[in-house]
Design a protein around this motif. Structure first.
Motif, mmCIF file in Angstrom:
data_model
loop_
_atom_site.group_PDB
_atom_site.id
_atom_site.type_symbol
_atom_site.label_atom_id
_atom_site.label_comp_id
_atom_site.label_asym_id
_atom_site.label_seq_id
_atom_site.Cartn_x
_atom_site.Cartn_y
_atom_site.Cartn_z
ATOM 1 N N TYR A 117 0.940 -1.318 0.105
ATOM 2 C CA TYR A 117 -0.226 0.121 -0.040
ATOM 3 C C TYR A 117 0.816 1.240 0.042
ATOM 4 O O TYR A 117 0.590 2.088 -0.630
ATOM 5 C CB TYR A 117 -0.937 -0.081 1.129
ATOM 6 N N ASN A 118 1.686 1.474 0.909
ATOM 7 C CA ASN A 118 2.781 2.328 0.670
ATOM 8 C C ASN A 118 3.732 2.521 -0.411
ATOM 9 O O ASN A 118 3.744 3.912 -0.773
ATOM 10 C CB ASN A 118 3.781 2.157 2.206
ATOM 11 N N GLY A 128 1.195 4.111 -2.700
ATOM 12 C CA GLY A 128 1.149 5.350 -2.615
ATOM 13 C C GLY A 128 1.957 6.410 -3.097
ATOM 14 O O GLY A 128 1.713 7.463 -3.385
ATOM 15 N N LEU A 129 3.353 5.923 -2.712
ATOM 16 C CA LEU A 129 4.426 6.555 -3.046
ATOM 17 C C LEU A 129 4.603 7.138 -4.658
ATOM 18 O O LEU A 129 4.927 7.989 -4.980
ATOM 19 C CB LEU A 129 5.778 5.996 -2.625
ATOM 20 N N ALA A 166 1.911 9.303 -5.946
ATOM 21 C CA ALA A 166 1.860 10.639 -5.348
ATOM 22 C C ALA A 166 2.722 11.610 -6.119
ATOM 23 O O ALA A 166 2.289 12.989 -6.299
ATOM 24 C CB ALA A 166 2.585 10.749 -3.861
ATOM 25 N N SER A 181 -3.042 9.103 -1.467
ATOM 26 C CA SER A 181 -3.532 9.366 -0.075
ATOM 27 C C SER A 181 -4.211 8.115 0.489
ATOM 28 O O SER A 181 -3.853 7.796 1.655
ATOM 29 C CB SER A 181 -4.079 10.779 0.056
ATOM 30 N N GLU A 238 -1.852 5.383 0.823
ATOM 31 C CA GLU A 238 -0.975 5.668 2.072
ATOM 32 C C GLU A 238 -1.753 5.619 3.383
ATOM 33 O O GLU A 238 -1.262 4.972 4.552
ATOM 34 C CB GLU A 238 -0.312 6.973 2.030
ATOM 35 N N ALA A 247 -1.014 2.590 6.620
ATOM 36 C CA ALA A 247 -0.763 3.659 7.871
ATOM 37 C C ALA A 247 -1.610 2.520 8.915
ATOM 38 O O ALA A 247 -1.368 2.431 10.094
ATOM 39 C CB ALA A 247 -0.893 4.903 7.868
#
Length: 207
Positions: free
Chosen positions: A23-24, A27-28, A31, A131, A134, A138
């Motif tokens: 997921y991260n 997101g990165l 973005a 987002s 991310e 999180a």
């Protein structure tokens, strides 16, 4: 996006850590255009013979051939453009046809309830795909306190991600200007399918 109060990330299972990492990563890379370092990390990814692993291997292969200036041009054509890019990566748009609609308001309420706020230097509406990826990572990893329970993860996913993210990733996979991001779309699409099925099976087990 940032937390209202920093907390040391607690231990989570290896499976959940891998989920949060993916997921991260999504997101990165969604973005902003990846720099040389992120492209190098992406090129080093290794998958297995599952559908997700095959998609990850394809992404790694094209990342090895990609250069930051070309990927930045691709990113701009897809998401920025003159006035707007080829795709509008927002939940409100995919679910209502308009920006800044009820899905965004509902997300902001849920973010506040979980201690999440938009970072001061971020001006994008919070319901953009980067987002949301991310935020989900999180919640799984516990960046805003305790790791979210499976039930809470499912609620957040089914409310803010599941209804539209798969469609977005499929559109990204097929977009006219997608090259590297076609493979990002494939990874995201398969991952969203796996997550949706996992949450569905967890509901059946608890029934």
């Amino acid at each position: 996006m940032t937390a209202t109060a920093d907390a040391a990330a607690p231990l989570v299972s290896e499976e959940d850590r891998l989920r949060a990492d993916l997921y991260n990563f999504l997101g990165l890379i969604l973005a902003s255009p990846p720099d040389e370092f992120l492209l190098g990390q992406t090129a080093g990814l290794q998958g297995d013979d599952t559908d997700l692993g095959v998609a990850i291997n394809a992404l790694a292969k094209i990342a090895k051939l990609s250069k930051p200036p070309a990927v930045e041009r691709e990113f701009n054509k897809l998401f920025i453009g003159l006035g707007r890019g080829e795709l509008l990566p927002y939940a409100s748009y995919y679910l209502t046809g308009f920006l800044n609609e009820k899905p965004l308001a509902q997300l902001r309420r849920d973010m506040a309830a979980r201690g999440m706020t938009r970072a001061q230097n971020v001006y994008e509406p919070e319901d953009n795909i980067a987002s949301l990826m991310e935020m989900m990572g999180a919640l799984i990893a516990g960046r805003f306190g305790e790791p979210a329970s499976l039930a809470d993860q499912k609620t957040f996913f089914n409310t803010h991600i599941g209804p539209w993210a798969g469609h977005f990733f499929s559109d990204l996979e097929k977009a006219k200007n997608s090259v590297l991001y076609a493979s990002v779309g494939a990874v995201g699409r398969v991952f969203m399918e796996i997550e949706a099925e996992g949450f569905r099976m967890s509901a059946e087990k608890s029934a």
